[in-house]
Design an enzyme around this catalytic site. Structure first.
Site, PDB file in Angstrom:
ATOM      1  N   HIS A 120       2.331  11.390  -0.354  1.00 46.20           N
ATOM      2  CA  HIS A 120       2.176  11.014   1.251  1.00 46.20           C
ATOM      3  C   HIS A 120       3.469  11.279   1.898  1.00 46.20           C
ATOM      4  O   HIS A 120       4.605  11.231   1.317  1.00 46.20           O
ATOM      5  CB  HIS A 120       1.697   9.697   1.342  1.00 46.20           C
ATOM      6  CG  HIS A 120       2.675   8.577   0.763  1.00 46.20           C
ATOM      7  ND1 HIS A 120       3.494   7.943   1.732  1.00 46.20           N
ATOM      8  CD2 HIS A 120       2.801   7.832  -0.398  1.00 46.20           C
ATOM      9  CE1 HIS A 120       4.290   7.052   0.880  1.00 46.20           C
ATOM     10  NE2 HIS A 120       3.672   7.004  -0.224  1.00 46.20           N
ATOM     11  N   ASP A 122       4.342   9.775   5.020  1.00 40.11           N
ATOM     12  CA  ASP A 122       4.895   8.788   5.703  1.00 40.11           C
ATOM     13  C   ASP A 122       5.777   7.621   5.131  1.00 40.11           C
ATOM     14  O   ASP A 122       5.688   7.791   3.869  1.00 40.11           O
ATOM     15  CB  ASP A 122       3.789   7.643   6.293  1.00 40.11           C
ATOM     16  CG  ASP A 122       2.812   6.950   5.492  1.00 40.11           C
ATOM     17  OD1 ASP A 122       2.486   7.412   4.421  1.00 40.11           O
ATOM     18  OD2 ASP A 122       2.642   5.797   5.660  1.00 40.11           O
ATOM     19  N   ASP A 161      10.134   7.225  -1.113  1.00 33.58           N
ATOM     20  CA  ASP A 161       8.697   6.764  -1.046  1.00 33.58           C
ATOM     21  C   ASP A 161       8.065   7.402   0.156  1.00 33.58           C
ATOM     22  O   ASP A 161       7.937   6.716   1.075  1.00 33.58           O
ATOM     23  CB  ASP A 161       8.670   5.437  -1.220  1.00 33.58           C
ATOM     24  CG  ASP A 161       6.936   4.798  -1.191  1.00 33.58           C
ATOM     25  OD1 ASP A 161       6.136   5.696  -1.521  1.00 33.58           O
ATOM     26  OD2 ASP A 161       6.980   3.644  -1.057  1.00 33.58           O
ATOM     27  N   GLU A 195      -0.297   6.524   4.154  1.00 34.96           N
ATOM     28  CA  GLU A 195      -0.573   5.594   2.968  1.00 34.96           C
ATOM     29  C   GLU A 195       0.169   4.146   2.924  1.00 34.96           C
ATOM     30  O   GLU A 195      -0.600   3.390   2.652  1.00 34.96           O
ATOM     31  CB  GLU A 195       0.009   6.463   1.774  1.00 34.96           C
ATOM     32  CG  GLU A 195      -0.141   5.924   0.574  1.00 34.96           C
ATOM     33  CD  GLU A 195       0.626   4.986  -0.162  1.00 34.96           C
ATOM     34  OE1 GLU A 195       0.411   4.390  -1.045  1.00 34.96           O
ATOM     35  OE2 GLU A 195       1.738   4.710   0.615  1.00 34.96           O
ATOM     36  N   HIS A 402      11.139   0.717  -0.001  1.00 33.44           N
ATOM     37  CA  HIS A 402      10.936   0.073   1.281  1.00 33.44           C
ATOM     38  C   HIS A 402      12.126  -0.971   1.283  1.00 33.44           C
ATOM     39  O   HIS A 402      12.130  -1.925   2.133  1.00 33.44           O
ATOM     40  CB  HIS A 402       9.555  -1.177   0.997  1.00 33.44           C
ATOM     41  CG  HIS A 402       8.593  -0.488   0.697  1.00 33.44           C
ATOM     42  ND1 HIS A 402       7.090  -0.960   1.074  1.00 33.44           N
ATOM     43  CD2 HIS A 402       8.288   0.812   0.466  1.00 33.44           C
ATOM     44  CE1 HIS A 402       6.368  -0.032   0.824  1.00 33.44           C
ATOM     45  NE2 HIS A 402       6.663   0.704   0.629  1.00 33.44           N
TER      46      HIS A 402
END
Length: 425
Positions: A120, A122, A161, A195, A402
């Site tokens: 992904h 994003d 990520d 995602e 994150h």
């Protein structure tokens, strides 16, 4: 075989790709996505267009960016078979349809059997992904091997990520195109938006997909092989109070919805929170509270590896709602709404053991020690598995996702790319 890991040239090219990708701002917007905006941010098209051109430059076919911001490309096989290339037939779902993708049983190891790779584009909206400034650090391990660690400067997340997954896939494709002596099966690629908002497969172009099974490249530490994940529900709690002038609040019978939400949160058990759970333990995560005196809302995530535990978590929230309703009286109202997000992919993958077995062999061929662990979250593969395309998950070498402390190992990204090449060859 270690193709990219043992090559300074291809490792440097992978690093260059990754650094280029993380500098492109692709942060998605969970609130917009939940309201039906798709993709949730137009800036995700910026990376999509870059990837589209790179896939075309590598000679992939049918390369396109869909109107919903999915990047698709197809690399045909370079082996000759008497029966010709096989293609999965019976795809009944159209663009954006959530209906199951009807496919025949995968044939393990067939060189004319297409495989789909996904990652992904994003990044999560909890920490800024704008103006990422990667910082490189050389480390030498106790074994004498040198690795390059990529971090952000601490003001943003890094974006590993899942741009590490994107870079690994692109590097594997480039290696195959530049080394035609390596015989490989056909491969499809999809780079998806949103995602991180949980909507990544909402409009996946199923009508383009020919593969019987797929692999997401969206994992963590080197060696992790993931074939099970959380069952996931979202909960929205709405608190309705009674507003009046604060100076006359007692006489006017004020009921403060903000306080109702606060009391509701205080009832959440400490041992069921994300920060107190690990392994196979589920949790209830309080994500956001917003509102005013008359109305407040609360967003929560419910996670568990089995449905029975999810049902217990739902019952807990409903019981808490009844307690708050009773505490604040007939003038107050508490309403809880649940929404399924994705299901544990283990049950479906267990029906297709050859898909995981094939991946295990690719790890071994790449010299990667397998670490079996559950995903304490989900991937696009979770949703895709529900749609009928079995999709386990491959590591990327990323850590501390994150967060502003996020970092990625170049050596591990190279190993991930080698796993992909070995899967295809």
């Amino acid at each position: 075989m270690n193709y990219i890991y043992n090559s300074n040239q291809y490792a440097n090219e992978l690093l260059e790709r990754f650094l280029r990708y993380v500098k492109i701002w692709t942060e998605s917007d969970g609130e917009a996505a939940d309201k039906g905006v798709f993709p949730s941010t137009q800036r995700q098209f910026d990376l999509a267009r870059v990837l589209e051109q790179e896939l075309k430059s590598l000679g992939l076919e049918q390369v396109q960016v869909t109107e919903d911001c999915y990047v698709y490309g197809f690399l045909k096989e370079n082996v000759t078979t008497s029966g010709g290339p096989s293609r999965a037939s019976g795809t009944t779902a159209g663009l954006g349809s959530p209906e199951p993708h009807v496919v025949p049983e995968p044939v393990e190891g067939a060189l004319n059997d297409p495989i789909l790779f996904l990652a992904h584009m994003d990044t999560v909206d909890e920490v800024s992904g704008k103006d990422v400034k990667p910082v490189l650090e050389k480390l030498t391990g106790s074994d004498g091997n040198t690795d390059t660690i990529i971090r952000s400067d601490g003001t943003t997340l890094l974006g590993g990520d899942d741009k590490a997954g994107v870079a690994a896939i692109m590097s594997a494709l480039a290696y195959l195109k530049q080394n035609p002596d390596i015989k490989h099966r056909p491969v499809e690629v999809i780079f998806s938006p949103d995602e991180e908002t949980g909507h990544g497969m909402d409009r996946v172009p199923l009508k383009l997909i020919k593969s019987k099974y797929a692999y997401t490249v969206d994992g963590g530490s080197e060696g992790e092989l993931e074939s099970e994940c959380f069952n996931a529900w979202a909960a929205e709690v709405e608190f309705t109070g009674k507003a009046c002038h604060t100076g006359d609040a007692k006489a006017g019978g004020m009921i403060n919805a903000n306080l109702m939400a606060s009391d509701f949160a205080s009832l959440l058990p400490r041992d069921k929170m994300p920060e107190t759970t690990e392994g196979y333990q589920g949790f209830i995560a309080l994500m956001e509270t917003r509102g005013g005196i008359e109305k407040a809302t609360m967003s929560l995530l419910l996670r568990a590896f089995n449905i029975e535990e999810i049902e217990q978590e739902k019952q807990l929230l409903e019981e808490n709602a009844r307690i708050i309703q009773q505490k604040y009286g007939s003038g107050a109202k508490v309403y809880v709404k649940f929404k399924q997000q994705y299901l544990n992919m283990k049950a479906e993958l267990d029906k297709h053991p050859q898909v995981v077995a094939q991946l295990e062999q690719a790890y071994k061929d790449s010299g990667v020690q397998i670490i079996r662990k559950p995903i304490r979250g989900g991937t696009d593969g979770s949703r895709l598995t529900e749609m009928g395309i079995p999709t386990p998950n491959i590591f990327t070498g990323g850590h501390e996702f994150h967060s502003r402390n996020e970092w990625v190992s170049l050596n591990s990204m190279c190993k991930a790319a080698d796993v992909l090449i070995n899967l295809l060859s």
